[in-house]
Design a protein around this motif. Structure first.
Motif, PDB file in Angstrom:
ATOM      1  N   UNK A   1       0.823  -1.245   0.049  1.00 49.26           N
ATOM      2  CA  UNK A   1      -0.001  -0.063  -0.061  1.00 49.26           C
ATOM      3  C   UNK A   1       0.710   1.350  -0.037  1.00 49.26           C
ATOM      4  N   UNK A   2       0.192   2.392  -0.072  1.00 47.23           N
ATOM      5  CA  UNK A   2       1.025   3.800  -0.171  1.00 47.23           C
ATOM      6  C   UNK A   2       0.136   4.680   0.692  1.00 47.23           C
ATOM      7  N   UNK A   3      -0.092   4.406   2.182  1.00 50.55           N
ATOM      8  CA  UNK A   3      -0.833   5.179   2.907  1.00 50.55           C
ATOM      9  C   UNK A   3      -0.297   6.508   3.512  1.00 50.55           C
ATOM     10  N   UNK A   4       0.948   6.891   2.942  1.00 44.62           N
ATOM     11  CA  UNK A   4       1.317   8.066   3.584  1.00 44.62           C
ATOM     12  C   UNK A   4       2.223   8.680   2.465  1.00 44.62           C
ATOM     13  N   UNK A   5       1.835   8.628   1.194  1.00 45.43           N
ATOM     14  CA  UNK A   5       2.416   8.895   0.051  1.00 45.43           C
ATOM     15  C   UNK A   5       3.553   8.428  -0.607  1.00 45.43           C
ATOM     16  N   UNK A   6       4.000   7.154   0.236  1.00 48.06           N
ATOM     17  CA  UNK A   6       5.286   6.299  -0.203  1.00 48.06           C
ATOM     18  C   UNK A   6       4.748   4.711  -0.115  1.00 48.06           C
ATOM     19  N   UNK A   7       5.480   4.238  -0.704  1.00 42.98           N
ATOM     20  CA  UNK A   7       5.129   2.725  -0.460  1.00 42.98           C
ATOM     21  C   UNK A   7       5.695   2.027   0.808  1.00 42.98           C
ATOM     22  N   UNK A   8       4.631   1.082   1.297  1.00 40.37           N
ATOM     23  CA  UNK A   8       5.019   0.399   2.379  1.00 40.37           C
ATOM     24  C   UNK A   8       5.459  -0.988   1.565  1.00 40.37           C
ATOM     25  N   UNK A   9       6.690  -1.575   1.750  1.00 41.82           N
ATOM     26  CA  UNK A   9       7.088  -2.761   1.208  1.00 41.82           C
ATOM     27  C   UNK A   9       7.240  -3.765   2.146  1.00 41.82           C
ATOM     28  N   UNK A  10       6.728  -4.958   2.001  1.00 43.34           N
ATOM     29  CA  UNK A  10       7.038  -6.154   2.820  1.00 43.34           C
ATOM     30  C   UNK A  10       7.866  -7.096   2.399  1.00 43.34           C
ATOM     31  N   UNK A  11       8.996  -7.562   2.638  1.00 41.00           N
ATOM     32  CA  UNK A  11       9.947  -8.574   2.363  1.00 41.00           C
ATOM     33  C   UNK A  11      10.355  -9.295   3.487  1.00 41.00           C
ATOM     34  N   UNK A  12      10.381 -10.572   2.950  1.00 39.08           N
ATOM     35  CA  UNK A  12      10.977 -11.696   3.829  1.00 39.08           C
ATOM     36  C   UNK A  12      12.609 -11.691   4.106  1.00 39.08           C
ATOM     37  N   UNK A  13      13.210 -10.770   3.619  1.00 40.15           N
ATOM     38  CA  UNK A  13      14.610 -10.876   3.883  1.00 40.15           C
ATOM     39  C   UNK A  13      15.059 -10.979   5.366  1.00 40.15           C
ATOM     40  N   UNK A  14      15.878 -11.896   5.806  1.00 33.91           N
ATOM     41  CA  UNK A  14      16.323 -11.723   7.230  1.00 33.91           C
ATOM     42  C   UNK A  14      17.707 -12.063   7.272  1.00 33.91           C
ATOM     43  N   UNK A  15      18.457 -11.947   6.078  1.00 33.65           N
ATOM     44  CA  UNK A  15      19.872 -12.390   6.449  1.00 33.65           C
ATOM     45  C   UNK A  15      20.555 -10.981   5.794  1.00 33.65           C
ATOM     46  N   UNK A  16      21.840 -10.658   6.236  1.00 33.48           N
ATOM     47  CA  UNK A  16      22.463  -9.202   6.065  1.00 33.48           C
ATOM     48  C   UNK A  16      22.539  -9.009   4.681  1.00 33.48           C
ATOM     49  N   UNK A  17      22.847  -9.917   4.009  1.00 36.11           N
ATOM     50  CA  UNK A  17      23.007  -9.794   2.464  1.00 36.11           C
ATOM     51  C   UNK A  17      21.793  -9.363   2.020  1.00 36.11           C
ATOM     52  N   UNK A  18      20.702 -10.045   2.352  1.00 37.57           N
ATOM     53  CA  UNK A  18      19.258  -9.881   1.772  1.00 37.57           C
ATOM     54  C   UNK A  18      18.704  -8.273   2.375  1.00 37.57           C
ATOM     55  N   UNK A  19      18.911  -8.195   3.531  1.00 39.05           N
ATOM     56  CA  UNK A  19      18.554  -6.628   3.842  1.00 39.05           C
ATOM     57  C   UNK A  19      19.550  -5.550   3.167  1.00 39.05           C
ATOM     58  N   UNK A  20      20.842  -5.784   2.860  1.00 39.38           N
ATOM     59  CA  UNK A  20      21.395  -4.598   2.362  1.00 39.38           C
ATOM     60  C   UNK A  20      20.983  -4.778   0.814  1.00 39.38           C
ATOM     61  N   UNK A  21      20.651  -5.813   0.234  1.00 35.16           N
ATOM     62  CA  UNK A  21      20.421  -5.949  -1.145  1.00 35.16           C
ATOM     63  C   UNK A  21      19.233  -5.256  -1.347  1.00 35.16           C
ATOM     64  N   UNK A  22      18.087  -5.419  -0.369  1.00 30.99           N
ATOM     65  CA  UNK A  22      16.634  -5.067  -0.307  1.00 30.99           C
ATOM     66  C   UNK A  22      16.815  -3.376  -0.316  1.00 30.99           C
ATOM     67  N   UNK A  23      17.490  -2.996   0.640  1.00 31.06           N
ATOM     68  CA  UNK A  23      17.787  -1.277   0.519  1.00 31.06           C
ATOM     69  C   UNK A  23      18.331  -0.920  -0.663  1.00 31.06           C
ATOM     70  N   UNK A  24      19.237  -1.409  -1.274  1.00 34.41           N
ATOM     71  CA  UNK A  24      20.065  -0.899  -2.709  1.00 34.41           C
ATOM     72  C   UNK A  24      18.822  -1.028  -3.564  1.00 34.41           C
ATOM     73  N   UNK A  25      17.956  -1.835  -3.693  1.00 36.66           N
ATOM     74  CA  UNK A  25      16.974  -2.253  -4.465  1.00 36.66           C
ATOM     75  C   UNK A  25      16.011  -0.889  -4.407  1.00 36.66           C
ATOM     76  N   UNK A  26      15.585  -0.721  -3.185  1.00 36.06           N
ATOM     77  CA  UNK A  26      14.578   0.407  -3.045  1.00 36.06           C
ATOM     78  C   UNK A  26      15.242   1.736  -3.460  1.00 36.06           C
ATOM     79  N   UNK A  27      16.668   1.942  -3.284  1.00 35.06           N
ATOM     80  CA  UNK A  27      17.288   3.173  -3.689  1.00 35.06           C
ATOM     81  C   UNK A  27      17.396   3.352  -5.201  1.00 35.06           C
ATOM     82  N   UNK A  28      17.410   2.248  -5.813  1.00 35.74           N
ATOM     83  CA  UNK A  28      17.328   2.115  -7.258  1.00 35.74           C
ATOM     84  C   UNK A  28      16.011   2.588  -7.946  1.00 35.74           C
TER      85      UNK A  28
END
Length: 468
Positions: A320-347
């Motif tokens: 959803x986008x309740x505050x003018x920006x997306x709320x994104x749910x992700x299963x990532x729970x390993x440091x590599x997945x966390x870092x990669x998901x943040x980078x993906x959001x930046x892109x």
């Protein structure tokens, strides 16, 4: 699995699990009468009831039907579960979810998708390509695929099976597939594995079980992990380097889309567009493409299926986008997945602030990867750390002192050492987390809600939606 044809009644312990619920559906469609139990109501349980399963909330030996032929359980079910104890007392055939999958795969042309990160996405992508190509596979995946009627199960009419093969407790060793891929290898599940070499040895043992007339796909970009695995049979490597059998190049990132060209040797097979972000998804898509092409799928089917791929449940899922920006749910729970998901959001959202909401999963994992977790949050503008999600049956008193509060303190110290100031919050519960998010949220910000526990409930609440 000839004996399955004789099963009339099956009981599933932990039936609401995202993996084992696929077994319930599989059995129901085979005409088996299915009962089951779980510790709480859920959307999955509700759906299973609608399609014919008889589900009881709570675990009790009395839940086990008198004439049941088969009991299947999630790997999270403890040995002293009263239904499991009763099944053993009555000498009823009982299997874990993964043991069942291994039996079910026997005699099928099985493609097994393994790796620390990216298994579910790659499995879903491969399944969709093979469907587009007319191969009519059965697909079993540890998440929900929107275009699959069963969510985590797609029943096909052919002998081709695509299945997710999990490395936790070496569960992937139940398979002897005709083809396999290892997306990447990272240190994880160190409550089971003694060290990284033990993990690598297990993946190599898995590859050694691939049929002699089959093949293996490895990720050359993961040079110390998947790309370093050895196998005696036919292997194909994909990556960005010239030495790769399948090379990806000319990566471009635009407004909500990324694209790349796929080469086989010197031949440019063509451009592939993806509408999901992240370099990791380019690698997931390439792994799926190579597997499909090597099975004879035309490139146009690869291109069409991947271009139409819109993501899966809890894998960079915009809820959803309740505050003018997306709320994104992700299963990532390993440091590599966390870092990669943040980078993906930046892109995909280059001009937005990123609020990371992270719930660590398992105290032992948090302890063993503590310093890597601290650094993995660097790309976020604000961080909310929920208390660690305890995994039933896997926690140890030796890890009791590990907490998200300690993680928060370490992040603050790390930020101070690199001259960074940002808001870091700790929340002991989901309710506190909801308040903490609102204390750091800016209009239009991207809110990333990550973790393998119950933090998805928070993402749905932020978006004003019921959980699925």
């Amino acid at each position: 699995m000839e004996w399955l044809k004789e099963v009339k009644k099956a009981h599933i312990i932990g039936i609401g699990g995202i993996g084992v619920s696929a077994v319930a559906r599989l059995l129901l469609t085979s005409g088996v009468e299915v009962s089951g139990s779980d510790f709480a109501e859920s959307g999955v349980v509700e759906v299973l009831r609608r399609v014919g399963a008889k589900v009881t909330i709570g675990h009790d030996a009395a839940n086990l039907p008198t004439d049941v032929d088969l009991v299947v359980r999630t790997s999270a079910v403890p040995e002293d579960n009263p239904e499991l104890v009763e099944a053993r007392r009555r000498n009823i055939r009982n299997l874990t979810y993964f043991e069942f999958l291994g039996e079910y795969a026997d005699g099928k042309r099985t493609v097994a998708v393994a790796g620390t990160n990216g298994k579910s996405t790659t499995t879903a992508m491969l399944g969709l390509i093979l469907i587009e190509a007319g191969f009519d596979p059965t697909v079993i995946v540890g998440t929900k695929v929107p275009s699959f009627d069963g969510g985590n199960l797609r029943l096909g009419g052919s002998n081709l099976l695509v299945v997710e093969a999990c490395e936790h407790q070496a569960h992937l060793l139940v398979f002897s597939p005709s083809a396999a891929v290892v997306t990447n290898v990272e240190e994880d599940h160190l409550d089971y594995y003694t060290d990284r070499q033990h993990i690598m040895d297990t993946f190599e043992q898995f590859l050694s079980q691939v049929r002699s007339d089959g093949f293996v796909v490895l990720n050359a970009n993961d040079s110390d992990g998947s790309g370093a695995l050895q196998c005696s049979g036919r292997s194909l490597r994909f990556g960005s380097g010239e030495e790769a059998d399948y090379r990806l190049g000319e990566i471009a990132i635009g407004d909500g889309v990324q694209s790349f060209h796929l080469y086989r040797g010197e031949q440019d097979l063509g451009e592939i567009e993806l509408h999901v972000p992240g370099r990791f998804n380019i690698e997931n898509a390439t792994a799926a493409a190579v597997l499909a092409l090597e099975h004879g799928a035309p490139f146009e089917a690869v291109r069409k299926a991947l271009s139409g791929y819109g993501g899966i449940w809890r894998r960079f899922e915009v809820v959803g986008e309740p505050y003018g920006g997306p709320v994104i749910s992700d299963y990532g729970h390993h440091p590599v997945a966390v870092e990669g998901t943040i980078a993906a959001a930046r892109e995909f959202y280059p001009d937005r602030k990123i609020v990371l909401v992270f719930q660590p999963h398992h105290r032992n994992r948090t302890r063993n990867l503590f310093d890597r977790f601290v650094r993995s949050f660097d790309g976020a503008d604000s961080v909310v750390l929920l208390e660690i999600y305890d995994v039933i049956g896997r926690e140890d008193d030796a890890d009791a002192d590990v907490s998200s509060r300690r993680l928060m303190e370490a992040v603050i110290g790390h930020d101070r050492s690199r001259g960074v100031e940002r808001q870091i919050r700790y929340a002991a519960s989901l309710e506190e987390g909801f308040a903490a998010i609102h204390s750091v949220l800016a209009p239009g910000a991207v809110t990333l809600v990550l973790g393998a526990g119950d933090v998805d409930l928070l993402a749905r609440r932020l978006a004003g939606k019921e959980t699925d």
